[in-house]
Design a protein around this motif. Structure first.
Motif, PDB file in Angstrom:
ATOM      1  N   TYR A 154     -45.784  24.624  43.159  1.00 32.38           N
ATOM      2  CA  TYR A 154     -45.640  25.447  41.954  1.00 32.38           C
ATOM      3  C   TYR A 154     -45.243  24.565  40.775  1.00 32.38           C
ATOM      4  O   TYR A 154     -44.620  23.519  40.949  1.00 32.38           O
ATOM      5  CB  TYR A 154     -44.583  26.541  42.160  1.00 32.38           C
ATOM      6  N   ASP A 157     -42.420  25.575  35.067  1.00 31.94           N
ATOM      7  CA  ASP A 157     -42.349  26.828  34.313  1.00 31.94           C
ATOM      8  C   ASP A 157     -43.723  27.123  33.726  1.00 31.94           C
ATOM      9  O   ASP A 157     -44.697  26.396  33.962  1.00 31.94           O
ATOM     10  CB  ASP A 157     -41.276  26.769  33.227  1.00 31.94           C
ATOM     11  N   HIS A 158     -43.816  28.189  32.957  1.00 29.77           N
ATOM     12  CA  HIS A 158     -45.100  28.612  32.393  1.00 29.77           C
ATOM     13  C   HIS A 158     -45.557  27.688  31.265  1.00 29.77           C
ATOM     14  O   HIS A 158     -46.728  27.727  30.888  1.00 29.77           O
ATOM     15  CB  HIS A 158     -44.993  30.045  31.879  1.00 29.77           C
ATOM     16  N   SER A 165     -48.795  32.676  38.072  1.00 33.91           N
ATOM     17  CA  SER A 165     -48.063  33.937  38.193  1.00 33.91           C
ATOM     18  C   SER A 165     -46.628  33.717  38.659  1.00 33.91           C
ATOM     19  O   SER A 165     -45.751  34.529  38.374  1.00 33.91           O
ATOM     20  CB  SER A 165     -48.779  34.869  39.183  1.00 33.91           C
ATOM     21  N   VAL A 166     -46.382  32.621  39.381  1.00 36.71           N
ATOM     22  CA  VAL A 166     -45.043  32.296  39.888  1.00 36.71           C
ATOM     23  C   VAL A 166     -44.767  30.832  39.587  1.00 36.71           C
ATOM     24  O   VAL A 166     -45.634  29.974  39.799  1.00 36.71           O
ATOM     25  CB  VAL A 166     -44.932  32.544  41.410  1.00 36.71           C
ATOM     26  N   THR A 167     -43.580  30.543  39.090  1.00 32.13           N
ATOM     27  CA  THR A 167     -43.158  29.173  38.826  1.00 32.13           C
ATOM     28  C   THR A 167     -41.823  28.921  39.509  1.00 32.13           C
ATOM     29  O   THR A 167     -41.185  29.852  40.034  1.00 32.13           O
ATOM     30  CB  THR A 167     -43.022  28.916  37.319  1.00 32.13           C
ATOM     31  N   ASP A 170     -38.932  30.924  38.277  1.00 33.14           N
ATOM     32  CA  ASP A 170     -39.171  32.359  38.355  1.00 33.14           C
ATOM     33  C   ASP A 170     -37.849  33.094  38.544  1.00 33.14           C
ATOM     34  O   ASP A 170     -37.093  32.817  39.474  1.00 33.14           O
ATOM     35  CB  ASP A 170     -40.117  32.668  39.520  1.00 33.14           C
ATOM     36  N   SER A 171     -37.561  34.030  37.658  1.00 33.42           N
ATOM     37  CA  SER A 171     -36.288  34.749  37.703  1.00 33.42           C
ATOM     38  C   SER A 171     -36.336  36.008  38.554  1.00 33.42           C
ATOM     39  O   SER A 171     -35.310  36.657  38.756  1.00 33.42           O
ATOM     40  CB  SER A 171     -35.849  35.131  36.279  1.00 33.42           C
ATOM     41  N   THR A 172     -37.499  36.381  39.049  1.00 30.77           N
ATOM     42  CA  THR A 172     -37.610  37.596  39.841  1.00 30.77           C
ATOM     43  C   THR A 172     -37.264  37.388  41.307  1.00 30.77           C
ATOM     44  O   THR A 172     -37.220  38.343  42.068  1.00 30.77           O
ATOM     45  CB  THR A 172     -39.035  38.152  39.731  1.00 30.77           C
ATOM     46  N   GLN A 174     -39.089  35.664  43.509  1.00 34.46           N
ATOM     47  CA  GLN A 174     -40.239  35.459  44.378  1.00 34.46           C
ATOM     48  C   GLN A 174     -40.231  34.062  44.994  1.00 34.46           C
ATOM     49  O   GLN A 174     -40.639  33.877  46.140  1.00 34.46           O
ATOM     50  CB  GLN A 174     -41.531  35.673  43.599  1.00 34.46           C
ATOM     51  N   ILE A 175     -39.758  33.080  44.230  1.00 35.64           N
ATOM     52  CA  ILE A 175     -39.750  31.713  44.738  1.00 35.64           C
ATOM     53  C   ILE A 175     -38.802  31.590  45.924  1.00 35.64           C
ATOM     54  O   ILE A 175     -39.050  30.833  46.869  1.00 35.64           O
ATOM     55  CB  ILE A 175     -39.371  30.726  43.604  1.00 35.64           C
TER      56      ILE A 175
END
Length: 284
Positions: A154, A157-158, A165-167, A170-172, A174-175
């Motif tokens: 990955y 960041d973006h 879609s994921v870095t 990622d603050s959600t 998912q990583i």
């Protein structure tokens, strides 16, 4: 090899019998009734004492008999098992692995520093002891390998990959989910279950940190300027529209252009403006 339970009996009764046999052997030996009986009673008590095992909560004893896996005892308390069994204690408690900071390249080839915290526990005692040489060391090495693979898969960041879609940042969460899945796949053969895995440290490597910080600052400045310009254009449009609708002043195209220029300078400037009063006309 799969874990299989090994039943054991309560050790309190057999402990009492062992003590009685030991006292009886001592009494027979003192009175001189029969040396053979005293020896037999002593051997019986010795066998009973040898089979007594204390199992603490969240601990297990893996038992083997002449090199063959017999089963795993997980009943807590004072237990008694076959004295011929070779017993190895293993902890079932949750453990923390604070991984060291690794320097790896992300998907875009930028050097980054990354570390992870892993919470794990032994799920299958037979696999942990017999499928790998040292399950604790196995967890450490495979966790490091999983973190390296995650960083290589990955972008940071973006800003590095705007289509991702994921870095790594990622603050959600998912990583972290991907890291847990990767660790569970790697550690399944050792009978280890991952309770939680999280990235604890993430930063650009020191040799490019300064350049990346400048780029982030430039990107933030451009974004702020874009927002200011969009707001200023909207305010100028609103001002011209209201002046025209209320008939305050009639402006030709040249006067409109001058007014737009002046308003944009005032609204987009970084410093406060000093007004200049024009006592003549636009052309004088």
């Amino acid at each position: 090899m799969q874990e299989k339970p090994l039943t054991s009996i309560s050790g309190y009764v057999l402990l009492l019998i062992a003590v009685v046999c030991l006292l009886a052997a001592a009494g027979v030996a003192v009175t001189g009734i029969s040396i053979i009986l005293a020896v037999l009673l002593f051997l019986v008590s010795l066998v009973l004492f040898t089979g007594i095992t204390v199992i603490n909560p969240n601990e297990a004893y893996v038992s083997t008999l002449f090199g063959n896996y017999v089963g795993t005892m997980k009943q807590n308390g004072l237990r008694w098992v076959n004295p011929l069994y070779n017993r190895r204690k293993i902890s079932l408690r949750a453990r923390n692995l604070n991984g060291q900071t690794l320097k790896v390249n992300d998907k875009m080839g930028n050097p980054v520093e990354i570390a992870a915290v892993v919470v794990w526990q032994v799920q299958d005692t037979a696999k942990a002891l017999f499928s790998v040489d040292d399950y604790v060391l196995f967890v450490q090495i495979q966790s490091e390998a999983a973190v390296r693979k995650l960083a290589n898969s990955y972008a940071y960041d973006h800003m590095e990959d705007d289509t991702a879609s994921v870095t790594l940042r990622d603050s959600t969460g998912q990583i972290n989910v991907f890291l847990e899945q990767e660790l569970n796949e790697r550690l399944e053969r050792a009978g280890v279950d991952i309770i939680e895995a999280r990235v604890s440290h993430l930063a650009y490597s020191s040799e490019i940190a300064g350049a990346m910080l400048q780029r982030q600052q430039a990107a933030a400045m451009i974004a702020a300027r874009r927002l200011i310009v969009e707001g200023a254009v909207g305010m100028v449009e609103m001002a011209l529209e209201r002046l025209e609708n209320k008939g305050v002043v009639q402006l030709d195209e040249e006067r409109k252009a001058a007014m737009v220029s002046n308003l944009l300078v005032v609204l987009c400037g970084e410093k406060g403006v000093s007004p200049v009063v024009n006592a003549g006309t636009l052309y004088n």
